[in-house]
Motif scaffolding. Structure first.
Motif, PDB file in Angstrom:
ATOM      1  N   LEU A 198       8.701   1.373  -4.480  1.00  0.00           N
ATOM      2  CA  LEU A 198       9.568   0.269  -4.100  1.00  0.00           C
ATOM      3  C   LEU A 198       9.148  -0.262  -2.737  1.00  0.00           C
ATOM      4  O   LEU A 198       8.712   0.505  -1.870  1.00  0.00           O
ATOM      5  N   LEU A 199       9.306  -1.560  -2.557  1.00  0.00           N
ATOM      6  CA  LEU A 199       8.966  -2.217  -1.299  1.00  0.00           C
ATOM      7  C   LEU A 199      10.202  -2.895  -0.733  1.00  0.00           C
ATOM      8  O   LEU A 199      10.882  -3.661  -1.426  1.00  0.00           O
ATOM      9  N   TYR A 200      10.494  -2.582   0.543  1.00  0.00           N
ATOM     10  CA  TYR A 200      11.645  -3.149   1.235  1.00  0.00           C
ATOM     11  C   TYR A 200      11.179  -3.899   2.485  1.00  0.00           C
ATOM     12  O   TYR A 200      10.136  -3.569   3.070  1.00  0.00           O
ATOM     13  N   LYS A 201      12.005  -4.867   2.912  1.00  0.00           N
ATOM     14  CA  LYS A 201      11.888  -5.447   4.247  1.00  0.00           C
ATOM     15  C   LYS A 201      13.110  -4.982   5.026  1.00  0.00           C
ATOM     16  O   LYS A 201      14.245  -5.089   4.541  1.00  0.00           O
ATOM     17  N   THR A 202      12.886  -4.439   6.236  1.00  0.00           N
ATOM     18  CA  THR A 202      13.972  -3.841   7.008  1.00  0.00           C
ATOM     19  C   THR A 202      14.104  -4.527   8.365  1.00  0.00           C
ATOM     20  O   THR A 202      13.199  -5.236   8.821  1.00  0.00           O
TER      21      THR A 202
END
Length: 431
Positions: A198-202
């Motif tokens: 999974l890829l997130y922007k934080t």
């Protein structure tokens, strides 16, 4: 002849021609019957090949593989588990869905007959279908050249004695001007142990060295899900009307799920994502919103089926949907999401997965619109065979009920933020 047998007979005419020398029908090393070989090669060996991939516990290549004790339950043979899973609507094998009637008839018939060996070698056998995104067919294809690579500072080394692990690492892109992400491409390094990513922007940076993590850690940083990959998954490419905005110091977190059921030693991985970005900004910024619920409790030895409504607030405007990704954990059985227009108009499907399969999560391309006053209705159902209640949470043994919807332009109301739909939706038991 009934329809199942007739379909099986048709498939038998389509399998590769056989040739070669006779084999001992009682030997575990003997060849598989050609019809059984054809089904396994086409539908199972993307993961269960001679060198199993994506956390698969065992190969399904030879007759001996199918007669061997199962890794998860040595009191049973692999063929016993195979014949159970190919009929399991909740956790089907292959994960993309149940086999056809003809294919089921072939494997069921072979098991019922005592798993006899084939009389000869079959032509054109092998690992089976590829599928993009690390399934054997090479990287997914996109209409751009990636220019931003998200990878760990060092490979993660999977401990031999750990069967299941979630690992995170961070990447910060330092940009001198605003850019749009136009495509997100999974880059799979070690397909032997990688189960999904999974890829997130934080909002804050995450350490670049990969280390075990929990989803709740990402939630604490207000992580917004951008992409997900599972075996057979594809890249996510945005339409020319929109791009995901990145600017200044943009923080990404990649979360990997590793499965090492075979206790392999020395396995390491540097999987991540390649992004296409552009300074030639598109007409619209894109964003992601999670519709569903973040408050529920699934009783022990029980079930829960609920429907949640979220009304798009007045003054929000109108929006175009690009894609949607339904998301639950391992107890889920059903998830669906629908736009109910406030005025005249038919309901619009935002994705339905029934039965739910945790091992097969993908983004679905959607071409739809929603506007202020419309209601987004999300239904989730679970079955909990365990002895403890299960609530919403980021861990795999918690549960979720979200339809992640990518859309443009972003909602900009001052009172609105990313998690609001899941926090404020009105939920009730499904009629």
């Amino acid at each position: 002849m009934n329809s199942t047998l007739r379909l099986a007979a048709v498939l038998l005419l389509l399998v590769p021609a056989c040739g070669g020398t006779e084999t001992d029908l009682g030997s575990e090393s003997a060849a598989l019957p050609c019809d059984v070989e054809s089904v396994l090669a086409a539908s199972c060996r993307q993961c269960h090949g001679a060198s199993p991939k994506f956390g698969a516990p065992a190969p399904l290549v030879t007759r001996g593989d199918l007669l061997a004790p199962a890794v998860s339950d040595p009191s049973k043979r692999m063929i016993d588990l195979v014949t159970a899973r190919i009929h399991d609507e909740r956790r089907p094998m292959p994960p993309t869905g149940l086999l056809s009637e003809a294919e089921l008839a072939i494997l069921d018939g072979w098991a019922a007959a005592g798993t006899p060996a084939g009389s000869s070698k079959c032509e054109a056998t092998g690992e089976g279908g590829g599928g993009g995104g690390g399934g054997g067919g090479g990287p997914p294809k996109v209409h751009c050249t990636p220019d931003l690579t998200l990878e760990p500072a060092a490979p993660y080394v999977m401990p031999k004695d750990v069967a299941d692990e979630y690992v995170c690492y961070g990447v910060t892109a330092r940009l001198d001007q605003k850019r749009h992400v136009t495509a997100l491409v999974p880059r799979i390094d070690n397909s032997t142990i990688l189960h999904h990513a999974l890829l997130y922007k934080t909002e804050e940076a995450w350490p670049a060295e990969p280390a075990p993590c929990a989803g709740s850690d990402i939630a604490f940083l207000n992580g917004q899900l951008l992409a997900v990959w599972s075996p057979g998954g594809q890249a996510l490419e945005l339409p020319p009307e929109a791009g995901l905005p990145i600017e200044g110091d943009t923080h990404f977190v990649v979360q990997m799920h590793y499965s090492n059921l075979r206790s392999l030693d020395g396995q390491q991985d540097s999987s991540g994502y390649d992004l296409c970005t552009t300074e030639d900004l598109r007409p619209n910024d894109a964003a992601t919103v999670p519709f569903g619920a973040s408050r529920f409790e699934i009783p022990a030895h029980g079930a829960l089926d609920m429907t949640c409504d979220y009304k798009i607030p007045e003054g929000a405007g109108s929006f175009n949907v690009i894609a949607a990704m339904p998301h639950m954990h391992e107890l889920g059985t059903h998830i669906s999401s629908t736009i109910l227009p406030s005025g005249s108009g038919e309901p619009v499907d935002l994705g339905r997965v029934d039965p739910w399969n945790f091992d097969n999560q993908v983004w679905y391309t959607i071409d739809a619109t929603f506007k202020e006053g419309d209601t987004v209705r999300t239904r989730c159902a679970w079955e909990n065979p365990g002895s403890t209640d299960v609530i919403w949470g980021e861990r795999t043994n918690d549960e979720m009920c979200y339809s992640f919807v990518m859309y443009y332009p972003p909602i900009t109301l001052g009172s609105w933020s990313w998690p609001i739909p899941g926090l404020t939706s009105l939920c009730a038991p499904t009629p």
